[in-house]
Design an enzyme around this catalytic site. Structure first.
Site, short mmCIF file in Angstrom:
data_model
loop_
_atom_site.label_atom_id
_atom_site.label_comp_id
_atom_site.label_asym_id
_atom_site.label_seq_id
_atom_site.Cartn_x
_atom_site.Cartn_y
_atom_site.Cartn_z
N ASN A 26 4.05 8.46 18.11
CA ASN A 26 2.74 8.89 17.60
C ASN A 26 1.95 9.66 18.66
O ASN A 26 1.20 10.58 18.32
CB ASN A 26 1.94 7.69 17.09
CG ASN A 26 2.39 7.32 15.68
OD1 ASN A 26 3.55 7.51 15.34
ND2 ASN A 26 1.49 6.81 14.88
N GLY A 44 0.84 -1.20 0.00
CA GLY A 44 0.00 0.00 0.00
C GLY A 44 0.87 1.25 0.00
O GLY A 44 2.01 1.23 -0.49
N ARG A 45 0.33 2.33 0.61
CA ARG A 45 1.06 3.61 0.60
C ARG A 45 2.45 3.49 1.21
O ARG A 45 3.41 4.09 0.75
CB ARG A 45 0.26 4.66 1.39
CG ARG A 45 -0.77 5.36 0.55
CD ARG A 45 -1.48 6.37 1.39
NE ARG A 45 -1.98 5.73 2.61
CZ ARG A 45 -3.07 6.08 3.27
NH1 ARG A 45 -3.74 7.11 2.88
NH2 ARG A 45 -3.46 5.44 4.36
N MET A 46 2.56 2.71 2.30
CA MET A 46 3.87 2.57 2.96
C MET A 46 4.70 1.49 2.27
O MET A 46 5.79 1.75 1.78
CB MET A 46 3.68 2.22 4.44
CG MET A 46 3.12 3.34 5.27
SD MET A 46 4.23 4.75 5.40
CE MET A 46 5.45 4.16 6.59
N LYS A 70 7.56 3.56 18.65
CA LYS A 70 6.70 4.18 17.62
C LYS A 70 5.39 4.67 18.23
O LYS A 70 4.85 5.71 17.84
CB LYS A 70 6.44 3.17 16.49
CG LYS A 70 5.54 3.70 15.37
CD LYS A 70 6.18 4.84 14.61
CE LYS A 70 5.39 5.50 13.51
NZ LYS A 70 4.08 5.17 13.15
N ASP A 82 0.93 -8.52 -2.48
CA ASP A 82 -0.22 -7.72 -2.07
C ASP A 82 -1.47 -8.42 -2.60
O ASP A 82 -1.40 -9.09 -3.64
CB ASP A 82 -0.11 -6.31 -2.65
CG ASP A 82 -1.07 -5.33 -1.97
OD1 ASP A 82 -0.63 -4.63 -1.05
OD2 ASP A 82 -2.26 -5.30 -2.36
N GLU A 101 3.24 12.94 18.25
CA GLU A 101 2.70 13.46 16.98
C GLU A 101 1.30 14.07 17.20
O GLU A 101 1.01 15.17 16.72
CB GLU A 101 2.65 12.29 16.00
CG GLU A 101 2.17 12.56 14.60
CD GLU A 101 2.19 11.26 13.78
OE1 GLU A 101 3.28 10.74 13.47
OE2 GLU A 101 1.11 10.74 13.44
O1 LIG Z 1 4.99 8.37 11.78
C1 LIG Z 1 4.25 8.20 10.82
O2 LIG Z 1 4.63 7.98 9.67
C2 LIG Z 1 2.79 8.26 11.08
O3 LIG Z 1 2.54 8.31 12.45
C3 LIG Z 1 2.10 7.04 10.51
O4 LIG Z 1 2.48 5.91 11.24
C4 LIG Z 1 0.61 7.19 10.39
O5 LIG Z 1 0.27 8.24 9.57
C5 LIG Z 1 -0.05 7.28 11.72
O6 LIG Z 1 -0.11 5.99 12.24
C6 LIG Z 1 -1.45 7.85 11.74
O7 LIG Z 1 -1.89 7.63 13.03
P1 LIG Z 1 -3.35 7.96 13.49
O8 LIG Z 1 -4.26 7.32 12.47
O9 LIG Z 1 -3.48 7.32 14.82
O10 LIG Z 1 -3.44 9.44 13.49
#
Ligand SMILES: O=C(O)[C@H](O)[C@@H](O)[C@H](O)[C@H](O)COP(=O)(O)O
Length: 290
Positions: free
Chosen positions: A168, A9-11, A164, A30, A171
């Protein structure tokens, strides 16, 4: 080095590109056949030479669990499974223990970088045994940013996902702080060009950051954010961070407030505030809005 990568996917899709650009051989799987290099996991495993390294990059929870269980049935002694999704850290220790009797090693990796990781590199936080981390180093080296930072062997099984999770949590708090500052600027009678103020903070200011750069980018695209609703989902890590803060009795006001604010963003009307308005009317005869 060879790597099996599950979830494009995106990642995962971008990670495959970055790894290939660094000269690694990636066999990707995938469920979307257009993206996949192989038809199923059995074929992916067949294409890799032992000891195999297989990285899962699929949504946390049941999908990751099922994928790892299926892989465990296909892999052999000495092979390595890496979970790079946003799994809960409490899954990792038991998972490593379940794989151990088969001789399969396990690493948990927190991966940050979003859709920008393909060019900027991904910050990687790894949990597991040192010699297994060492074996996978070429893969980590290719994924991490080019500079000095962006990689940590954080500790034992679970430490990567734990790191991680806290990342987050932070974040959420940082995004909330930028969001609240933005709203106060908008409400002010004095400031007439809010996007210009945000832009001015990108260089030289104490609050400059990549998240701030992205807010500026979003405002360039849509100066009043008119095309968005103030509705924010979450995928668990902020909740787990607050659970940990409670378990460890660590005060984490900002992180807790930011996850609760996301919940609030999903309500059309607040039952709690209805109760507060009703009580205020009951004891003081104060007016309510209908
Ligand atoms: O560090 C990152 O690249 C982001 O954190 C990534 O892992 C993702 O965008 C989050 O998991 C979104 O998290 P939420 O859906 O909980 O906001």
């Amino acid at each position: 080095m060879q790597l099996g990568l599950i979830g494009l996917g995106r990642m995962g899709g971008n990670m495959r590109e970055r790894l290939r650009a660094a000269g690694h051989e990636v066999v990707g799987f995938d469920h979307n056949a257009d993206k996949s290099d192989v038809a199923n996991l059995a074929e992916l495993v067949e294409k890799l030479a032992a000891p195999r390294v297989v990285w899962t990059m699929v949504p946390a929870g049941k999908i990751t669990e099922d994928t790892i269980n299926e892989l465990a049935g296909l892999l052999s002694e000495g092979d390595i499974i890496i979970d790079g999704g946003n799994s809960k850290f409490t899954d990792d220790g038991p998972r490593a223990e379940r794989l151990k009797p088969k001789g399969i090693h396990y690493l948990d990796v927190g991966v940050s970088g979003g859709v920008w990781g393909i060019t900027n590199g991904y910050a990687l936080m790894v949990g597991g045994e040192a010699e297994i981390v060492e074996h996978c180093k070429p893969i980590f080296e290719a994924l991490k940013p080019a500079g000095e930072f962006g990689f940590a062997h954080a500790g034992t099984h679970g430490a990567g996902h734990y790191a991680k999770m806290i990342h987050n949590g932070i974040e959420y708090g940082m995004m909330q702080a930028y969001g609240e500052g933005y709203e106060i600027l908008l409400a002010s009678e004095l400031v007439h060009d809010v996007p210009a103020v945000i832009k001015s903070w990108r260089e030289g200011s104490v609050v400059k950051s990549w998240l701030l750069d992205l807010l500026d980018r979003a405002l360039d695209e849509d100066p009043t954010l008119a095309n968005l609703k103030g509705y924010v989902e979450d995928t668990g890590e902020g909740r787990w961070t607050v659970d940990e803060a409670v378990r460890l009795a660590v005060p984490a006001h900002v992180l807790a407030a930011s996850i609760f604010t996301r919940f609030e963003s999903r309500q059309d009307d607040s039952p709690a505030m209805k109760a507060v308005a009703a009580l205020r009317q009951q004891f003081g005869g104060h007016a309510v809005k209908r």
